[in-house]
Design a protein around this motif. Structure first.
Motif, mmCIF file in Angstrom:
data_model
loop_
_atom_site.group_PDB
_atom_site.id
_atom_site.type_symbol
_atom_site.label_atom_id
_atom_site.label_comp_id
_atom_site.label_asym_id
_atom_site.label_seq_id
_atom_site.Cartn_x
_atom_site.Cartn_y
_atom_site.Cartn_z
ATOM 1 N N UNK A 48 0.848 -1.195 0.000
ATOM 2 C CA UNK A 48 0.000 0.000 0.000
ATOM 3 C C UNK A 48 0.883 1.244 0.000
ATOM 4 N N UNK A 49 0.894 1.980 -1.106
ATOM 5 C CA UNK A 49 1.646 3.234 -1.195
ATOM 6 C C UNK A 49 0.677 4.363 -1.511
ATOM 7 N N UNK A 50 0.783 5.423 -0.736
ATOM 8 C CA UNK A 50 -0.111 6.560 -0.971
ATOM 9 C C UNK A 50 0.673 7.859 -1.038
ATOM 10 N N UNK A 51 0.177 8.778 -1.843
ATOM 11 C CA UNK A 51 0.883 10.053 -1.986
ATOM 12 C C UNK A 51 -0.057 11.238 -2.038
ATOM 13 N N UNK A 52 0.384 12.327 -1.413
ATOM 14 C CA UNK A 52 -0.306 13.616 -1.554
ATOM 15 C C UNK A 52 0.711 14.562 -2.186
ATOM 16 N N UNK A 53 0.359 15.085 -3.335
ATOM 17 C CA UNK A 53 1.352 15.815 -4.123
ATOM 18 C C UNK A 53 0.820 17.195 -4.441
ATOM 19 N N UNK A 54 1.558 18.219 -4.030
ATOM 20 C CA UNK A 54 1.073 19.562 -4.318
ATOM 21 C C UNK A 54 2.168 20.417 -4.935
ATOM 22 N N UNK A 55 1.848 21.674 -5.175
ATOM 23 C CA UNK A 55 2.757 22.623 -5.828
ATOM 24 C C UNK A 55 3.283 22.049 -7.146
ATOM 25 N N UNK A 56 4.616 22.066 -7.294
ATOM 26 C CA UNK A 56 5.195 21.554 -8.545
ATOM 27 C C UNK A 56 5.902 20.219 -8.311
ATOM 28 N N UNK A 57 5.492 19.524 -7.289
ATOM 29 C CA UNK A 57 6.227 18.304 -6.945
ATOM 30 C C UNK A 57 5.775 17.124 -7.795
ATOM 31 N N UNK A 58 6.562 16.061 -7.730
ATOM 32 C CA UNK A 58 6.262 14.885 -8.532
ATOM 33 C C UNK A 58 6.465 13.606 -7.726
ATOM 34 N N UNK A 59 5.505 12.708 -7.849
ATOM 35 C CA UNK A 59 5.633 11.400 -7.229
ATOM 36 C C UNK A 59 5.705 10.340 -8.316
ATOM 37 N N UNK A 60 6.584 9.388 -8.123
ATOM 38 C CA UNK A 60 6.706 8.290 -9.081
ATOM 39 C C UNK A 60 6.535 6.987 -8.303
ATOM 40 N N UNK A 98 -3.685 14.646 -6.052
ATOM 41 C CA UNK A 98 -2.974 15.793 -6.609
ATOM 42 C C UNK A 98 -3.671 17.064 -6.148
ATOM 43 N N UNK A 99 -2.909 17.976 -5.571
ATOM 44 C CA UNK A 99 -3.539 19.175 -5.030
ATOM 45 C C UNK A 99 -3.320 20.417 -5.883
ATOM 46 N N UNK A 100 -2.584 20.285 -6.955
ATOM 47 C CA UNK A 100 -2.420 21.448 -7.836
ATOM 48 C C UNK A 100 -2.327 20.983 -9.277
ATOM 49 N N UNK A 101 -2.513 21.931 -10.177
ATOM 50 C CA UNK A 101 -2.461 21.597 -11.602
ATOM 51 C C UNK A 101 -1.054 21.237 -12.047
ATOM 52 N N UNK A 102 -0.069 21.674 -11.271
ATOM 53 C CA UNK A 102 1.316 21.453 -11.686
ATOM 54 C C UNK A 102 1.938 20.250 -10.986
ATOM 55 N N UNK A 103 1.192 19.606 -10.114
ATOM 56 C CA UNK A 103 1.697 18.401 -9.458
ATOM 57 C C UNK A 103 1.557 17.215 -10.409
ATOM 58 N N UNK A 104 2.504 16.302 -10.323
ATOM 59 C CA UNK A 104 2.533 15.195 -11.290
ATOM 60 C C UNK A 104 2.706 13.862 -10.565
ATOM 61 N N UNK A 105 2.018 12.847 -11.076
ATOM 62 C CA UNK A 105 2.248 11.482 -10.599
ATOM 63 C C UNK A 105 2.479 10.574 -11.793
ATOM 64 N N UNK A 106 3.489 9.750 -11.708
ATOM 65 C CA UNK A 106 3.671 8.686 -12.691
ATOM 66 C C UNK A 106 3.595 7.378 -11.940
ATOM 67 N N UNK A 107 2.571 6.611 -12.221
ATOM 68 C CA UNK A 107 2.426 5.362 -11.482
ATOM 69 C C UNK A 107 2.305 4.207 -12.451
ATOM 70 N N UNK A 108 2.981 3.132 -12.111
ATOM 71 C CA UNK A 108 2.993 1.987 -13.010
ATOM 72 C C UNK A 108 3.041 0.683 -12.238
ATOM 73 N N UNK A 109 1.931 -0.038 -12.183
ATOM 74 C CA UNK A 109 1.971 -1.371 -11.611
ATOM 75 C C UNK A 109 2.461 -2.338 -12.680
#
Lengths: 253, 443
Positions: free
Chosen positions: B321-333, B357-368
């Motif tokens: 179980x991995x969870x992320x809260x991503x805001x501003x210009x940050x990125x989670x992979x 994602x809390x902003x339009x510029x936050x990014x997530x790349x997720x791949x199972x």
């Protein structure tokens, strides 16, 4: 208490409310009835401040204060309470947990001291009895895995905690068996007094056997097309909505 | 400058550093020295990864390191005060404590005891003494042929921790390793290398806590090899916070034997660029594995979690179980691989990655990534990426909660699903306070 004048509201350019006029005085119970899609739930949501709806015309005031201009939280703090038709499930947030924050933010808005843990618990225990709700349910994730009856009892429990001036019950009877309905109605009746008012939004007359309205209004195509007393609800129960639709359509044709 | 010269720039400096390092060894290291040289040769041949490497597609760590770091390690003058260091310790945690400052073991701030059945030795001491178990296991699990940063660590790691728990020994006090980087005057480098051996039917918890103090960048390249013997139960934490200018590439390499239990917890609340690799090999039957991760990112933080669990034998269970809260210009992979080999019948493997994602510029790349060769298995995976639930927001606000409180409450609840799996109360309290601060949950 509540004055609605010529209220128009739409969602995604679809016009739903087309000129609602309503006056609700302290101590009164008003029932809003109507066929599906007539705008009943929209009216409840607009009064509570759901931002999906755009109010294009008209006004709604609570004790003289412009409601439509306020954020949802400020309406709640002024004394508006909406019992949701579909209470939201929120994993990880318990009723106890968020009610404490809610109560204290409302108290702060009204210039009252925050409740300490003991007073809060005492208040909770007192209100729990009213709707026969168990403390363990209130410690669980909000509405997650709750039965239909538990969800609605939880709504009335929250209403009891917040002691609103104007309670709006949106289809509170939907999905309830008769026993749960009685519990919920009993809670609402106990909370009723000469200084507050209740709006009961419902499709069926059934709930009105238990929460007896002073006035009944029929909503159709976004307007109140008929108002009357409890007898009107009985008539609707017996005859259905078609005659009202015909009457209203004839009048506007 | 082309990519290859960039890579070579970093590589050349690494070679210089290795020569300096070798000169200090005075030929005292035997087998391990041989492993280091082989790792370096591999690194020379393969180079550092760029984004053409699928595993580093979203995390161009090589370029970032080239740009930000000289890799000319200068002796740093430590300016940290005792209180500043102690402030980084988890409050109320009764633990064996090891402290590394700028990659160097600090005996002064460390406080641990070697009870019967528990060996805790800093790496240079263990190497000098030619510790048998260390020599037997060092570099045997983390494959330097597979990842340049494992190779980098294998060749250059001067320091770290060797932990051996004897068979049937239950270690009640967690072993907590603090990596504190004093970046007030210089950039810092930390190549910690840990080897953790959990003997048969033993039990232990190990925490690795990373933080920086100062305005310069830190680079951490940590490799932890963990062997979980039959029926052993090992829990391992990586806590990364207070590292706004932290660059980190770490690998936790785990091998589980029959009937063993392993849980990994990765919590990240800051980092300029963080890459956590977690690779778990279930080499025998009836293993149980848990992987929990939480990343709360803001500013320009970039955090990449790559996990692999390899079911090689029947009847094992893994849950992720991995969870992320991503805001501003940050990125989670997030990249989660599950392998179920043909022999691994009756495997249960579950994976979930959820992001807000809390902003339009936050990014997530997720791949199972599931690769299943066995036919009698139960596997599931799911990933969701979305915004804060509008209906839930309205519900809470309709009860009188301010927009900020409602938001904080919902985010906190989202994070709680991961944190509630932590059973050590002081660690849980610590995490809750870190999360509260981050989410401005001041009620």
């Amino acid at each position: 208490m509540l004055t609605i004048k010529n209220l128009h509201a739409s969602i995604e350019d679809k016009s739903i409310l087309r000129g609602i006029n309503l006056e609700v005085k302290a101590g009164e119970v008003h029932a809003i009835m109507g066929p599906n899609g007539s705008g009943k739930s929209t009216l409840a949501s607009v009064l509570a401040g759901r931002e999906d709806y755009e109010v294009s015309e008209g006004e709604a005031t609570l004790l003289g204060k412009d409601l439509l201009d306020m954020a949802p939280e400020d309406r709640a703090r002024e004394g508006v309470f909406l019992a949701f038709q579909y209470p939201v499930e929120i994993p990880g947030v318990s009723t106890t947990n968020f009610m404490k924050t809610a109560i204290n933010q409302v108290r702060e808005y009204r210039g009252q001291e925050p409740l300490d843990a003991v007073s809060f618990l005492t208040l909770m225990k007192e209100k729990m009895k009213l709707v026969d709700i168990d403390q363990s349910l209130l410690s669980r994730s909000l509405n997650e895995g709750f039965s239909g009856g538990e969800k609605k009892r939880n709504e009335i429990f929250q209403m009891a905690m917040l002691e609103p001036k104007l309670a709006i019950l949106d289809e509170t009877d939907s999905g309830l068996d008769i026993d749960a309905l009685k519990v919920v109605a009993n809670g609402v009746n106990t909370l009723k007094n000469k200084d507050n008012a209740t709006i009961v939004v419902t499709h069926y007359q059934r709930l009105l056997d238990y929460i007896v309205p002073d006035y009944v209004h029929v909503l159709y195509k976004g307007r109140i097309v008929k108002s009357g007393t409890k007898d009107l609800a009985m008539e609707l129960e017996a005859k259905g909505y078609d005659w009202i639709k015909e009457e209203a359509d004839a009048a506007t044709a | 400058m082309s990519n290859s010269t960039i890579k070579n720039g970093l590589l050349n400096q690494v070679l210089v550093n290795f020569e300096k390092f070798e000169a200090q060894l005075n030929g005292t290291t035997g087998n391990i020295h041989g492993t280091r040289k082989e790792a370096l040769e591999t690194l020379k041949t393969q180079g550092f990864p760029d984004t053409r490497n699928e595993e580093y597609k979203y995390t161009n760590i090589t370029k970032a390191l080239e740009k930000k770091f000289s890799f000319q390690e200068e002796p740093t003058t430590l300016s940290l005060k005792k209180e500043e260091i102690e402030d980084r310790f988890i409050k109320g945690l009764d633990a064996h404590r090891l402290v590394f400052i700028n990659g160097e073991f600090s005996r002064d701030y460390s406080d641990f005891s070697e009870d019967a059945g528990l060996e805790i030795i800093d790496l240079p001491t263990a190497i000098r003494s030619g510790h048998e178990a260390l020599t037997a296991h060092f570099g045997k699990y983390a494959d330097y042929g597979k990842d340049a940063f494992i190779a980098l660590n294998t060749s250059l790691a001067k320091n770290g921790t060797f932990i051996q728990v004897s068979a049937n020994k239950v270690i009640d006090r967690p072993i907590c390793i603090y990596y504190i980087n004093d970046t007030s005057s210089n950039q810092t480098y930390n190549y910690a290398r840990n080897l953790i051996l959990g003997g048969e039917n033993s039990q232990a918890t190990i925490l690795e806590v990373h933080s920086d103090l100062g305005a310069h960048e830190s680079f951490s390249n940590v490799v932890s090899e963990i062997v979980v013997k039959q029926r052993a139960r090992i829990s391992h934490f990586i806590l990364q916070s207070e590292q706004e200018k932290g660059y980190h590439v770490g690998t936790t390499q785990v091998v589980q034997e029959k009937d063993s239990y392993f849980a990994n917890y990765a919590f990240t609340t800051s980092g300029e660029m963080i890459r956590n690799n977690l690779n778990i090999d279930l080499i025998a039957e009836r293993c149980e594995t848990h992987m929990y991760g939480l990343y709360l990112l803001n500013g320009k933080a970039h955090v990449d979690n790559h996990t692999t669990v390899d079911h090689q034998q029947p009847n094992s269970f893994s849950n992720e179980l991995y969870k992320g809260i991503i805001e501003d210009r940050s990125r989670g992979v997030f990249n989660g691989k599950i392998y179920v080999r043909q022999a691994a019948q009756k495997t249960n493997a579950f994976q979930s990655n959820k992001n807000i994602l809390l902003s339009d510029t936050a990014v997530v790349n997720t791949k199972p990534q599931l690769e299943i060769w066995a036919d009698d298995v139960k596997c599931s995976h799911g990933c969701t990426t979305g915004q804060l639930d509008e209906d839930a927001m309205f519900y809470l606000r309709a009860r009188g909660l301010s927009k900020d409180s409602a938001r904080a409450l919902l985010l906190y609840a989202f994070a709680t699903e991961v944190v509630e799996n932590v059973t050590i109360q002081p660690v849980k309290d610590y995490l809750e306070s870190v999360i509260s601060t981050r989410l401005h949950k001041d009620f």
